[in-house]
Design a protein around this motif. Structure first.
Motif, PDB file in Angstrom:
ATOM      1  N   LYS A   1      -3.102   5.227  -8.047  1.00 16.52           N
ATOM      2  CA  LYS A   1      -4.222   5.923  -7.397  1.00 16.52           C
ATOM      3  C   LYS A   1      -4.820   5.090  -6.241  1.00 16.52           C
ATOM      4  O   LYS A   1      -4.609   3.876  -6.170  1.00 16.52           O
ATOM      5  CB  LYS A   1      -5.302   6.239  -8.431  1.00 16.52           C
ATOM      6  CG  LYS A   1      -5.935   5.032  -9.076  1.00 16.52           C
ATOM      7  CD  LYS A   1      -7.004   5.478 -10.049  1.00 16.52           C
ATOM      8  CE  LYS A   1      -7.774   4.416 -10.770  1.00 16.52           C
ATOM      9  NZ  LYS A   1      -7.500   3.060 -10.809  1.00 16.52           N
ATOM     10  N   GLY A   2      -5.582   5.785  -5.396  1.00 17.46           N
ATOM     11  CA  GLY A   2      -6.216   5.129  -4.254  1.00 17.46           C
ATOM     12  C   GLY A   2      -7.187   4.045  -4.707  1.00 17.46           C
ATOM     13  O   GLY A   2      -7.777   4.140  -5.790  1.00 17.46           O
ATOM     14  N   CYS A   3      -7.366   3.017  -3.906  1.00 16.05           N
ATOM     15  CA  CYS A   3      -8.256   1.934  -4.307  1.00 16.05           C
ATOM     16  C   CYS A   3      -8.667   1.103  -3.097  1.00 16.05           C
ATOM     17  O   CYS A   3      -8.237   1.362  -1.971  1.00 16.05           O
ATOM     18  CB  CYS A   3      -7.580   1.034  -5.341  1.00 16.05           C
ATOM     19  SG  CYS A   3      -6.286   0.028  -4.641  1.00 16.05           S
ATOM     20  N   PHE A   4      -9.482   0.102  -3.377  1.00 18.95           N
ATOM     21  CA  PHE A   4      -9.970  -0.817  -2.354  1.00 18.95           C
ATOM     22  C   PHE A   4      -9.641  -2.227  -2.819  1.00 18.95           C
ATOM     23  O   PHE A   4      -9.704  -2.523  -4.012  1.00 18.95           O
ATOM     24  CB  PHE A   4     -11.497  -0.635  -2.228  1.00 18.95           C
ATOM     25  CG  PHE A   4     -12.208  -1.855  -1.775  1.00 18.95           C
ATOM     26  CD1 PHE A   4     -12.178  -2.211  -0.437  1.00 18.95           C
ATOM     27  CD2 PHE A   4     -12.895  -2.670  -2.668  1.00 18.95           C
ATOM     28  CE1 PHE A   4     -12.817  -3.361  -0.002  1.00 18.95           C
ATOM     29  CE2 PHE A   4     -13.536  -3.823  -2.240  1.00 18.95           C
ATOM     30  CZ  PHE A   4     -13.502  -4.168  -0.900  1.00 18.95           C
ATOM     31  N   THR A   5      -9.276  -3.077  -1.905  1.00 20.59           N
ATOM     32  CA  THR A   5      -9.140  -4.497  -2.260  1.00 20.59           C
ATOM     33  C   THR A   5      -9.506  -5.375  -1.071  1.00 20.59           C
ATOM     34  O   THR A   5      -9.707  -4.885   0.042  1.00 20.59           O
ATOM     35  CB  THR A   5      -7.731  -4.836  -2.801  1.00 20.59           C
ATOM     36  OG1 THR A   5      -7.818  -6.008  -3.602  1.00 20.59           O
ATOM     37  CG2 THR A   5      -6.728  -5.086  -1.684  1.00 20.59           C
TER      38      THR A   5
ATOM     39  N   VAL B   1      -5.516   3.899   0.561  1.00 19.71           N
ATOM     40  CA  VAL B   1      -6.087   2.606   0.170  1.00 19.71           C
ATOM     41  C   VAL B   1      -6.891   2.012   1.330  1.00 19.71           C
ATOM     42  O   VAL B   1      -6.658   2.348   2.488  1.00 19.71           O
ATOM     43  CB  VAL B   1      -5.016   1.564  -0.228  1.00 19.71           C
ATOM     44  CG1 VAL B   1      -4.194   2.026  -1.401  1.00 19.71           C
ATOM     45  CG2 VAL B   1      -4.117   1.205   0.938  1.00 19.71           C
TER      46      VAL B   1
ATOM     47  N   CYS C   1       1.232   3.368  -3.160  1.00 19.64           N
ATOM     48  CA  CYS C   1       0.100   4.143  -3.655  1.00 19.64           C
ATOM     49  C   CYS C   1       0.281   5.629  -3.341  1.00 19.64           C
ATOM     50  O   CYS C   1       0.738   5.990  -2.257  1.00 19.64           O
ATOM     51  CB  CYS C   1      -1.169   3.603  -2.988  1.00 19.64           C
ATOM     52  SG  CYS C   1      -2.630   4.347  -3.647  1.00 19.64           S
TER      53      CYS C   1
ATOM     54  N   ASN D   1      -3.039  -3.684  -9.662  1.00 17.68           N
ATOM     55  CA  ASN D   1      -3.811  -3.285 -10.850  1.00 17.68           C
ATOM     56  C   ASN D   1      -4.974  -2.372 -10.470  1.00 17.68           C
ATOM     57  O   ASN D   1      -5.311  -1.447 -11.219  1.00 17.68           O
ATOM     58  CB  ASN D   1      -4.301  -4.517 -11.615  1.00 17.68           C
ATOM     59  CG  ASN D   1      -3.165  -5.177 -12.393  1.00 17.68           C
ATOM     60  OD1 ASN D   1      -2.138  -4.538 -12.656  1.00 17.68           O
ATOM     61  ND2 ASN D   1      -3.324  -6.435 -12.749  1.00 17.68           N
ATOM     62  N   ASN D   2      -5.581  -2.624  -9.288  1.00 16.24           N
ATOM     63  CA  ASN D   2      -6.651  -1.725  -8.827  1.00 16.24           C
ATOM     64  C   ASN D   2      -6.112  -0.306  -8.635  1.00 16.24           C
ATOM     65  O   ASN D   2      -6.852   0.669  -8.758  1.00 16.24           O
ATOM     66  CB  ASN D   2      -7.248  -2.207  -7.494  1.00 16.24           C
ATOM     67  CG  ASN D   2      -8.066  -3.479  -7.649  1.00 16.24           C
ATOM     68  OD1 ASN D   2      -8.310  -3.929  -8.767  1.00 16.24           O
ATOM     69  ND2 ASN D   2      -8.474  -4.058  -6.540  1.00 16.24           N
ATOM     70  N   MET D   3      -4.833  -0.203  -8.303  1.00 21.90           N
ATOM     71  CA  MET D   3      -4.214   1.130  -8.135  1.00 21.90           C
ATOM     72  C   MET D   3      -3.868   1.774  -9.482  1.00 21.90           C
ATOM     73  O   MET D   3      -3.418   2.903  -9.514  1.00 21.90           O
ATOM     74  CB  MET D   3      -2.883   1.009  -7.368  1.00 21.90           C
ATOM     75  CG  MET D   3      -2.961   0.683  -5.924  1.00 21.90           C
ATOM     76  SD  MET D   3      -1.236   0.730  -5.289  1.00 21.90           S
ATOM     77  CE  MET D   3      -1.370  -0.384  -3.920  1.00 21.90           C
ATOM     78  N   GLY D   4      -3.947   0.959 -10.545  1.00 23.57           N
ATOM     79  CA  GLY D   4      -3.605   1.493 -11.869  1.00 23.57           C
ATOM     80  C   GLY D   4      -2.313   0.934 -12.431  1.00 23.57           C
ATOM     81  O   GLY D   4      -1.823   1.392 -13.465  1.00 23.57           O
TER      82      GLY D   4
ATOM     83  N   SER E   1       0.825  -1.216   0.000  1.00 28.02           N
ATOM     84  CA  SER E   1       0.000   0.000   0.000  1.00 28.02           C
ATOM     85  C   SER E   1       0.857   1.264   0.000  1.00 28.02           C
ATOM     86  O   SER E   1       0.404   2.327  -0.410  1.00 28.02           O
ATOM     87  CB  SER E   1      -0.933  -0.003   1.214  1.00 28.02           C
ATOM     88  OG  SER E   1      -0.161   0.176   2.385  1.00 28.02           O
TER      89      SER E   1
END
Ligand code: EPU
Length: 417
Positions: free
Chosen positions: A222-226, A39, A35, A199-202, A32
């Motif tokens: 970028k910010g994301c959730f997993t 996150v 990022c 990949n969720n972060m880009g 994290s």
């Protein structure tokens, strides 16, 4: 020091819900830091290894909010400073901070990681990956200073499909200029979980779950959730408990494909199972057939389940052979199983388990995490009282193990001594 005390023989029925995977969560948390925004990670297990990673995050100045299985991490204001050895040696996964900080700041100063004492566990493949991507590694005793003027894509061939080296190389490569190929990559589901998070972060990661992973570096994440995947080793441990003492014990929240190497072995022994889309129901059976097992990288039989499985092999009829190919010192549980009444011989990387043998409770030591799990299983089965010392090792990796087993009928308590 903490002890687990078990009065053996109680049948197990009801449902055990599987927590998030330790070996995913311990990589996702350091990842994290890569990022550039905030996150959120769900399904984080409540185990002491996560507390140790939190300590590192907070030491670096990240803002961390941890509530009921969720962690939110904002690392935009962290200070990249040397991580002291007293913290890094608490767990193996501290070395994911090496790659995350190197990827983000092109510099990291920290020490050799800790972890269970189950073999030498070198980090040469991780360092090889860093060097291939442009880093310079200076080693002074246990300390590593790793810097890079520029991180650029490269071609990394791992000598063995190491989970740690695969994840560490991915974490640097997502911030390196150009394309990286990791060949002979580890295929474990935890590697896929980390790649999905990136990949969720880009990030641009393809091929995770196969032996060739391709990564194209990006400038911003970028910010994301997993979400952490279910723990296949925790699931496997409770499946073995079901095979030993289950009366329709339901193991819920599993990905059956992730535990297939174990379920096929249980089937070979003759254990009845109902395998649903996200659960497995398992019952005890007498007159189990002996089996031979060899540990391998995923999708082979996981080394992390060989010690728990050994308890079950003591109940099979005939001589089972178990070969450990990943770690050179992962049979420390055998002495204690023999103290409980098992008949096991060690010969180099193999053990020979003659069964069935009656187990009778005594006092034993959890020398490492999975050895501890093996002894908890043995205590559940053994006649009378089993006292397991040094169970801090077990609490590093199994969320609420005592409560979970109590809820399905086990007579088990945790005690401070
Ligand atoms: N290896 C090297 N050089 C390296 C890296 C690994 O020689 O640079 C060797 C190791 O000595 C070992 C083998 O390769 O013989 C496998 O090591 P790997 O790197 O795959 O293990 P890891 O990443 O250190 C993770 C899990 C282990 C699990 C292995 C399965 C974490 C924090 N740990 O370890 O989990 O056994 O993958 O390969 O993810 C456990 O949970 O009980 C546990 C030990």
């Amino acid at each position: 020091m903490k002890q687990i005390i078990i009065e053996g023989g109680a049948p197990l029925s009801g449902t055990i819900k599987i927590s998030g995977a330790k070996n995913s969560a311990v990589a996702l948390i350091p990842a994290s830091l890569l990022c550039d925004e905030k996150v959120r990670i769900d399904n984080i297990p409540n185990i002491s290894d996560i507390d140790a990673l939190n300590e590192i995050l907070e030491y670096l100045g990240a803002t961390v909010r941890r509530t009921d299985g969720t962690i939110e991490i904002d690392s935009t204001n962290i200070v990249n400073k040397e991580i002291p050895e007293t913290i890094s040696r608490k767990l193996r996964a501290s070395y994911y901070f090496m790659s995350a900080l190197l990827g983000k700041y092109k510099k990291v100063e920290m020490y050799f990681p800790g972890g269970c004492s189950i073999g030498a566990r070198p980090i040469d493949q991780t360092l090889k990956g860093f060097k291939e991507l442009g880093a310079v590694v200076v080693e002074e005793g246990n300390k590593y200073t790793i810097t890079a003027e520029e991180l650029r894509g490269g071609h990394v061939y791992l000598d063995m499909p190491s989970v740690g080296a695969t994840i560490n190389t991915m974490l640097v490569a997502v911030r390196a200029r150009g394309k990286t190929i990791i060949e002979n990559a580890a295929k474990e589901p935890e590697v896929v979980n980390v790649a999905t998070f990136l990949n969720n972060m880009g990030a641009k990661v393809t091929g995770a779950g196969t032996s060739e992973i391709r990564i194209t570096g990006v400038d911003y994440l970028k910010g994301c959730f997993t979400e952490v995947i279910p723990d296949r080793i925790e699931a496997g441990t409770y499946m073995i408990a079901g095979a030993l003492l289950g009366n329709k014990l339901k193991i819920d929240n599993v990905i059956p494909e992730h535990v297939e190497a174990l379920s096929l072995k249980l089937k070979e022994m003759g254990i009845p199972m109902e395998i649903g889309s996200d659960y497995i129901v398992i019952s005890k059976k007498d007159n189990l057939k002996k089996v031979n097992v060899k540990t391998l990288g995923y999708p082979g039989f996981p080394t992390d389940l060989q010690q728990p499985l050994t308890t079950l092999l003591t109940q099979c009829t005939g001589k089972s052979v178990l070969e450990e190919t990943i770690y050179e010192n992962r049979f420390q549980n055998v002495k204690f199983l023999n103290d409980l009444g098992a008949n096991i011989e060690i010969s180099d990387r193999k053990i020979y388990i003659e069964g069935p043998t009656k187990l009778v409770g005594t006092e034993v030591i959890a020398t490492d995490l999975r050895a501890g799990a093996c002894l908890v299983l043995a205590g559940l089965l053994a006649d009378g009282k089993t006292t397991i010392n040094e169970v801090e090792h077990v609490l590093r990796g199994y969320e609420n193990i005592v409560d979970k087993l109590t809820s399905v009928g086990a007579k088990i308590t945790l005690k401070d001594v």
